[in-house]
Design a protein around this motif. Sequence first.
Motif, PDB file in Angstrom:
ATOM      1  N   GLN A  27       0.484  17.684  -0.343  1.00  0.00           N
ATOM      2  CA  GLN A  27       1.005  16.762  -1.202  1.00  0.00           C
ATOM      3  C   GLN A  27       0.002  15.561  -1.485  1.00  0.00           C
ATOM      4  N   THR A  28      -0.800  15.718  -0.178  1.00  0.00           N
ATOM      5  CA  THR A  28      -1.521  14.586  -0.337  1.00  0.00           C
ATOM      6  C   THR A  28      -3.336  14.903  -1.481  1.00  0.00           C
TER       7      THR A  28
ATOM      8  N   GLN B  51      -2.852   9.620   0.999  1.00  0.00           N
ATOM      9  CA  GLN B  51      -1.032  10.094   1.270  1.00  0.00           C
ATOM     10  C   GLN B  51       0.220   9.214   0.969  1.00  0.00           C
ATOM     11  N   LEU B  52      -0.547   7.563   0.839  1.00  0.00           N
ATOM     12  CA  LEU B  52       0.463   6.840  -0.405  1.00  0.00           C
ATOM     13  C   LEU B  52       0.274   6.454  -1.477  1.00  0.00           C
TER      14      LEU B  52
ATOM     15  N   CYS C 228       3.309   8.256  -3.149  1.00  0.00           N
ATOM     16  CA  CYS C 228       4.645   7.826  -3.196  1.00  0.00           C
ATOM     17  C   CYS C 228       3.896   6.888  -4.930  1.00  0.00           C
ATOM     18  N   ASP C 229       5.584   6.191  -4.715  1.00  0.00           N
ATOM     19  CA  ASP C 229       6.172   5.482  -5.711  1.00  0.00           C
ATOM     20  C   ASP C 229       5.450   3.968  -5.784  1.00  0.00           C
TER      21      ASP C 229
ATOM     22  N   VAL D 208       3.673   9.660   6.984  1.00  0.00           N
ATOM     23  CA  VAL D 208       4.075   9.257   5.403  1.00  0.00           C
ATOM     24  C   VAL D 208       5.318   8.335   5.181  1.00  0.00           C
ATOM     25  N   SER D 209       5.663   8.658   5.987  1.00  0.00           N
ATOM     26  CA  SER D 209       7.369   7.651   5.765  1.00  0.00           C
ATOM     27  C   SER D 209       6.948   7.072   6.812  1.00  0.00           C
TER      28      SER D 209
ATOM     29  N   TYR E 232       4.815   4.584   4.832  1.00  0.00           N
ATOM     30  CA  TYR E 232       5.572   3.730   3.431  1.00  0.00           C
ATOM     31  C   TYR E 232       6.816   2.840   3.678  1.00  0.00           C
TER      32      TYR E 232
ATOM     33  N   SER F 116       6.340  -0.894   2.575  1.00  0.00           N
ATOM     34  CA  SER F 116       8.077  -1.373   1.758  1.00  0.00           C
ATOM     35  C   SER F 116       8.303  -2.951   1.917  1.00  0.00           C
TER      36      SER F 116
END
Length: 297
Positions: free
Chosen positions: A20-21, A98-99, A102-103, A238-239, A242, A246
């Motif tokens: 995913q990266t 990595q980020l 994300c969104d 990554v979590s 994130y 956030s």
Amino acid sequence: MPTAIAVTSPDLVLPPHDRQTPPAVVPPLDSLEGALTALHALVEQHGYVIALLPADTGSPVAQRLHTVRSVLESDRIALVEVDLPPLGLALLSQQLRQLSACDFSPGVLASSARLLAHYIYAGALLGSVAKLDRVPVSLKSHAKSWVPGAQFAVLANPRPQLVRVGQTAGAGEPLLAGPEFGTRMLVAGTQPPSDWVATTLAPAWQVQAVATVPLPAQSPRWWGTPRLAEFAAGLYDVSVLYQLVSSVRREECHWCGLELIGDRCGFCAAPLAPPPELPTPAVRAASSVRALPRGAT
């Protein structure tokens, strides 16, 4: 397409943690024409480009990228200068990659670089500090650099620190102040011949994994010696990354309109607008006095 994360040389590209990266981008910077073509194509393909630069504004590469951004007149290219050693900069690039999957909006992603850099512990084991000018070095340490076999552990980020290692063993071994959160450590280089980083520093810092990577080409110049083993420890899940980004309040840049976190926009570099001033207590008190009926106390 995710926001493109660019670095200035291939040796700053670390392998991805998972599929995913997204990969890092290394635009050709040998000529102005090639850089213009590459950056224009990246903007057309990804929408936004975040280029990480060493905090050395006098370098030809940095000057060329600033020229490209001016010629293209693009507000979609962020040039983020980071004061990290080469391996630390490579780790930061990996985290932003990595980020980017994300969104997060491009503005938040660009301005998060300064936040993430604060959580990267970057340093090196050096055979000499005689030419080290990135971290304060005492005259005594300079003198000890000429002793055969001397080794120095140096932390450049987040807080500079220098200790001489190999003097004592066990509990008496001087250590660098490490992170108080779970990290993964990257180690690059084999000089001086010592496994102190993996066998002593990593366990003391309670790192959750250690990986060996190639030494960036600019590391010997940055540290002032070719006899080094560079290391960088930082967040890798990554979590967790994130959640960290956030948790910071988002604002809108008053200049370009992009989202940002912290006190400066990552794209246009405009500082966060100050909050509107409230009336001082003295002004409010005076207003209240004027509002009283004549003769009232």
